[in-house]
Write a protein that holds these residues in place. Structure first.
Motif, PDB file in Angstrom:
ATOM      1  N   GLU A 105      65.059  85.595  -6.715  1.00  0.00           N
ATOM      2  CA  GLU A 105      65.673  84.626  -5.810  1.00  0.00           C
ATOM      3  C   GLU A 105      64.643  84.097  -4.825  1.00  0.00           C
ATOM      4  OE1 GLU A 105      69.540  87.384  -5.646  1.00  0.00           O
ATOM      5  OE2 GLU A 105      67.448  87.960  -5.809  1.00  0.00           O
ATOM      6  N   GLY A 106      64.679  82.783  -4.629  1.00  0.00           N
ATOM      7  CA  GLY A 106      63.763  82.146  -3.702  1.00  0.00           C
ATOM      8  C   GLY A 106      62.426  81.756  -4.316  1.00  0.00           C
ATOM      9  N   LYS A 107      62.226  82.019  -5.619  1.00  0.00           N
ATOM     10  CA  LYS A 107      60.972  81.649  -6.283  1.00  0.00           C
ATOM     11  C   LYS A 107      61.276  80.812  -7.518  1.00  0.00           C
ATOM     12  CE  LYS A 107      58.250  85.464  -4.602  1.00  0.00           C
ATOM     13  NZ  LYS A 107      57.363  86.549  -4.921  1.00  0.00           N
ATOM     14  N   ALA A 108      60.400  79.887  -7.841  1.00  0.00           N
ATOM     15  CA  ALA A 108      60.504  79.008  -9.012  1.00  0.00           C
ATOM     16  C   ALA A 108      61.791  78.192  -9.006  1.00  0.00           C
ATOM     17  CB  ALA A 108      60.376  79.810 -10.307  1.00  0.00           C
ATOM     18  N   GLY A 109      62.406  78.023  -7.842  1.00  0.00           N
ATOM     19  CA  GLY A 109      63.623  77.244  -7.729  1.00  0.00           C
ATOM     20  C   GLY A 109      64.904  78.038  -7.857  1.00  0.00           C
ATOM     21  N   LEU A 110      64.788  79.328  -8.134  1.00  0.00           N
ATOM     22  CA  LEU A 110      65.987  80.165  -8.240  1.00  0.00           C
ATOM     23  C   LEU A 110      66.594  80.295  -6.850  1.00  0.00           C
ATOM     24  CD1 LEU A 110      67.553  81.791 -10.375  1.00  0.00           C
ATOM     25  CD2 LEU A 110      66.255  83.785  -9.669  1.00  0.00           C
ATOM     26  N   PRO A 111      67.869  79.903  -6.684  1.00  0.00           N
ATOM     27  CA  PRO A 111      68.459  79.912  -5.344  1.00  0.00           C
ATOM     28  C   PRO A 111      68.707  81.312  -4.810  1.00  0.00           C
ATOM     29  CG  PRO A 111      70.101  79.307  -6.975  1.00  0.00           C
ATOM     30  CD  PRO A 111      68.790  79.420  -7.702  1.00  0.00           C
ATOM     31  N   GLY A 112      68.823  81.391  -3.506  1.00  0.00           N
ATOM     32  CA  GLY A 112      69.173  82.645  -2.852  1.00  0.00           C
ATOM     33  C   GLY A 112      67.988  83.363  -2.252  1.00  0.00           C
ATOM     34  N   THR A 113      68.271  84.535  -1.753  1.00  0.00           N
ATOM     35  CA  THR A 113      67.277  85.411  -1.152  1.00  0.00           C
ATOM     36  C   THR A 113      67.323  86.741  -1.884  1.00  0.00           C
ATOM     37  OG1 THR A 113      67.636  84.366   0.994  1.00  0.00           O
ATOM     38  CG2 THR A 113      66.550  86.512   1.007  1.00  0.00           C
ATOM     39  N   ALA A 114      66.173  87.272  -2.226  1.00  0.00           N
ATOM     40  CA  ALA A 114      66.122  88.534  -2.960  1.00  0.00           C
ATOM     41  C   ALA A 114      66.892  89.617  -2.219  1.00  0.00           C
ATOM     42  CB  ALA A 114      64.674  88.958  -3.169  1.00  0.00           C
ATOM     43  N   GLY A 115      67.657  90.388  -2.972  1.00  0.00           N
ATOM     44  CA  GLY A 115      68.443  91.466  -2.395  1.00  0.00           C
ATOM     45  C   GLY A 115      68.614  92.592  -3.396  1.00  0.00           C
ATOM     46  N   ALA A 116      68.970  93.733  -2.903  1.00  0.00           N
ATOM     47  CA  ALA A 116      69.142  94.909  -3.755  1.00  0.00           C
ATOM     48  C   ALA A 116      70.333  94.740  -4.684  1.00  0.00           C
ATOM     49  CB  ALA A 116      69.335  96.146  -2.883  1.00  0.00           C
ATOM     50  N   SER A 117      70.196  95.219  -5.892  1.00  0.00           N
ATOM     51  CA  SER A 117      71.281  95.337  -6.876  1.00  0.00           C
ATOM     52  C   SER A 117      71.875  94.012  -7.331  1.00  0.00           C
ATOM     53  CB  SER A 117      72.385  96.245  -6.329  1.00  0.00           C
ATOM     54  OG  SER A 117      71.873  97.507  -5.985  1.00  0.00           O
ATOM     55  N   HIS A 118      71.140  92.915  -7.287  1.00  0.00           N
ATOM     56  CA  HIS A 118      71.660  91.641  -7.779  1.00  0.00           C
ATOM     57  C   HIS A 118      71.546  91.526  -9.295  1.00  0.00           C
ATOM     58  CE1 HIS A 118      71.232  89.363  -3.692  1.00  0.00           C
ATOM     59  NE2 HIS A 118      72.088  90.356  -3.648  1.00  0.00           N
ATOM     60  N   ALA A 119      70.786  92.399  -9.923  1.00  0.00           N
ATOM     61  CA  ALA A 119      70.591  92.414 -11.378  1.00  0.00           C
ATOM     62  C   ALA A 119      69.943  91.127 -11.886  1.00  0.00           C
ATOM     63  CB  ALA A 119      71.904  92.689 -12.099  1.00  0.00           C
ATOM     64  N   VAL A 120      69.080  90.512 -11.088  1.00  0.00           N
ATOM     65  CA  VAL A 120      68.386  89.290 -11.491  1.00  0.00           C
ATOM     66  C   VAL A 120      67.476  89.613 -12.672  1.00  0.00           C
ATOM     67  CG1 VAL A 120      66.737  87.515 -10.806  1.00  0.00           C
ATOM     68  CG2 VAL A 120      68.429  88.342  -9.177  1.00  0.00           C
ATOM     69  N   GLY A 121      67.609  88.831 -13.737  1.00  0.00           N
ATOM     70  CA  GLY A 121      66.740  88.994 -14.888  1.00  0.00           C
ATOM     71  C   GLY A 121      67.177  90.045 -15.879  1.00  0.00           C
ATOM     72  N   ASN A 122      68.245  90.769 -15.603  1.00  0.00           N
ATOM     73  CA  ASN A 122      68.745  91.714 -16.606  1.00  0.00           C
ATOM     74  C   ASN A 122      69.275  90.968 -17.818  1.00  0.00           C
ATOM     75  OD1 ASN A 122      68.146  93.838 -14.962  1.00  0.00           O
ATOM     76  ND2 ASN A 122      70.236  94.483 -14.608  1.00  0.00           N
ATOM     77  N   HIS A 123      69.653  89.714 -17.621  1.00  0.00           N
ATOM     78  CA  HIS A 123      70.221  88.894 -18.685  1.00  0.00           C
ATOM     79  C   HIS A 123      69.477  87.569 -18.716  1.00  0.00           C
ATOM     80  CE1 HIS A 123      73.327  91.916 -18.730  1.00  0.00           C
ATOM     81  NE2 HIS A 123      73.395  91.780 -17.431  1.00  0.00           N
ATOM     82  N   LEU A 124      68.639  87.388 -19.727  1.00  0.00           N
ATOM     83  CA  LEU A 124      67.832  86.178 -19.874  1.00  0.00           C
ATOM     84  C   LEU A 124      68.098  85.545 -21.235  1.00  0.00           C
ATOM     85  CD1 LEU A 124      64.357  87.543 -18.704  1.00  0.00           C
ATOM     86  CD2 LEU A 124      65.960  86.187 -17.349  1.00  0.00           C
ATOM     87  N   THR A 125      68.071  84.232 -21.275  1.00  0.00           N
ATOM     88  CA  THR A 125      68.110  83.497 -22.539  1.00  0.00           C
ATOM     89  C   THR A 125      67.094  82.372 -22.442  1.00  0.00           C
ATOM     90  OG1 THR A 125      70.458  83.964 -22.875  1.00  0.00           O
ATOM     91  CG2 THR A 125      69.541  82.126 -24.105  1.00  0.00           C
ATOM     92  N   ALA A 126      66.219  82.299 -23.430  1.00  0.00           N
ATOM     93  CA  ALA A 126      65.206  81.254 -23.455  1.00  0.00           C
ATOM     94  C   ALA A 126      65.666  80.127 -24.368  1.00  0.00           C
ATOM     95  CB  ALA A 126      63.884  81.816 -23.944  1.00  0.00           C
ATOM     96  N   ALA A 127      65.598  78.909 -23.882  1.00  0.00           N
ATOM     97  CA  ALA A 127      65.903  77.713 -24.665  1.00  0.00           C
ATOM     98  C   ALA A 127      64.684  76.795 -24.599  1.00  0.00           C
ATOM     99  CB  ALA A 127      67.144  77.022 -24.105  1.00  0.00           C
TER     100      ALA A 127
END
Length: 94
Positions: A16-38
């Motif tokens: 969160e907060g980098k490369a345009g990903l909205p929000g602020t980094a926080g604990a336990s958000h599970a960012v990136g646990n689920h990715l799909t590349a197109a």
């Protein structure tokens, strides 16, 4: 993202907060646990936060590869015609 050249020389941390990903980094958000590349986007699931029901964000590859600032498309329950129901939206993307 991406590993081009020597490790450490060109990586971009996807949080969160980098490369345009909205929000602020926080604990336990599970960012990136689920990715799909197109072809044009990397879809990043944030099923646990910071939104109460989760979210899915489509990051343009240019933001990750070239440091561009193209708009990120965000999908979350209760916005853009999606029903405001369910839990852990963004846990699965295809």
């Amino acid at each position: 993202m991406p590993l081009i050249g020597s490790p450490g020389a060109s990586e971009v941390v996807v949080e969160e907060g980098k490369a345009g990903l909205p929000g602020t980094a926080g604990a336990s958000h599970a960012v990136g646990n689920h990715l799909t590349a197109a072809a044009t986007h990397l879809y990043v699931g944030m099923p646990v936060g910071p939104n109460a029901r989760g979210a899915l964000h489509a990051l343009p590859w240019a933001n990750l590869v070239d440091g561009a600032a193209e708009p990120v498309v965000s999908y979350q329950p209760g916005a853009g015609g999606l029903p405001a129901a369910g839990d852990e939206f963004g846990a699965v993307s295809q």
